[in-house]
Design a protein around this motif. Structure first.
Motif, mmCIF file in Angstrom:
data_model
loop_
_atom_site.group_PDB
_atom_site.id
_atom_site.type_symbol
_atom_site.label_atom_id
_atom_site.label_comp_id
_atom_site.label_asym_id
_atom_site.label_seq_id
_atom_site.Cartn_x
_atom_site.Cartn_y
_atom_site.Cartn_z
ATOM 1 N N GLU A 75 0.828 -1.208 0.000
ATOM 2 C CA GLU A 75 0.000 0.000 0.000
ATOM 3 C C GLU A 75 0.867 1.266 0.000
ATOM 4 O OE1 GLU A 75 -3.202 0.116 -0.429
ATOM 5 O OE2 GLU A 75 -3.485 2.266 -0.018
ATOM 6 N N ASP A 76 1.960 1.212 0.726
ATOM 7 C CA ASP A 76 2.798 2.416 0.863
ATOM 8 C C ASP A 76 3.673 2.696 -0.356
ATOM 9 O OD1 ASP A 76 1.705 3.208 3.207
ATOM 10 O OD2 ASP A 76 3.272 2.373 4.484
ATOM 11 N N LEU A 77 3.528 1.883 -1.411
ATOM 12 C CA LEU A 77 4.213 2.207 -2.675
ATOM 13 C C LEU A 77 3.282 2.938 -3.634
ATOM 14 C CD1 LEU A 77 6.366 -0.985 -3.425
ATOM 15 C CD2 LEU A 77 7.157 1.213 -2.521
ATOM 16 N N LYS A 78 2.061 3.258 -3.181
ATOM 17 C CA LYS A 78 1.118 3.927 -4.101
ATOM 18 C C LYS A 78 1.620 5.326 -4.482
ATOM 19 C CE LYS A 78 -1.859 5.594 -0.394
ATOM 20 N NZ LYS A 78 -3.081 5.281 0.339
ATOM 21 N N GLU A 79 1.013 5.857 -5.541
ATOM 22 C CA GLU A 79 1.366 7.205 -5.992
ATOM 23 C C GLU A 79 1.056 8.211 -4.888
ATOM 24 O OE1 GLU A 79 3.190 9.050 -7.443
ATOM 25 O OE2 GLU A 79 2.482 9.768 -9.382
#
Ligand SMILES: O=C(O)[C@H](O)COP(=O)(O)O
Length: 191
Positions: A75-79
């Motif tokens: 989730e924490d790699l999202k834009e």
């Protein structure tokens, strides 16, 4: 021992279809996934991770399939969330926001994230990946702003000007010695 991270920015996505999380790839974006597969299949990437957004996952899906690997979503790699995840911010609003954000990294619109907040959450994932997968080759499905912020954490040359000159898709190979970045090479070439 060196660890390699292949930053794969997603291909062209329809701007009016679905929300930030769900919009996929255009026909061109889809056909570029085969070029990415051809480009990277000899690199022996063994670990595949991605932003949870469909356009990022779809861009590395064929490559991961050829390598016989699953894509692990973080989730924490999202834009970076510019204002919300319901709709795409039009370029005429996005570009001034990016200009302001790169000159004031703490700036955020209501409901959105600042550059610093986005960079911190994505870098926490990247550092963990570099530890867990030390010595391996990692393919990472990503987006323009969050990718630039991750790269800019290690080297200030990856700034707004860099972001403005990237393409969709785009591919950068980052070489790490433990947690230190030693080299970046752009592998994607625009036809
Ligand atoms: O990589 C990016 O810049 C973001 O994911 C936005 O992509 P888009 O141009 O398809 O909205």
């Amino acid at each position: 021992m060196k660890t390699f991270v292949y930053m794969v920015r997603h291909g062209e996505s329809p701007k009016t279809e679905g929300n930030e999380r769900t919009r996929g790839l255009t026909d061109k974006g889809q056909s570029d996934t085969y070029r990415i597969t051809e480009l990277l299949k000899g690199e022996e990437i063994e670990v595949f991770v991605s932003s949870p957004y469909q356009r990022a996952i779809l861009t590395i899906q064929e490559l991961a399939r050829c390598a016989g690997q699953e894509i692990v979503v973080f989730e924490d790699l999202k834009e970076r969330i510019f204002s919300n995840e319901d709709s795409r911010m039009p370029d005429k609003e996005l570009i001034p926001l990016l200009e302001k954000s790169f000159s004031d990294p703490n700036f955020a619109l209501t409901g959105g994230e600042s550059n610093i907040v986005c960079q911190s959450r994505a870098i926490a994932v990247l550092k963990e990946l570099l530890t867990i997968h030390h010595g391996r080759r990692i393919g990472l499905g990503t987006h323009g702003a969050v990718m630039t912020l991750m790269m800019g954490y290690y080297d200030k040359q990856y700034d707004l000007d860099f972001l403005m000159h990237t393409s969709k898709p785009d591919v950068y190979r980052m070489e790490f010695d433990d947690q230190a970045l030693v080299e970046v090479k752009r592998l994607w070439s625009i036809r």
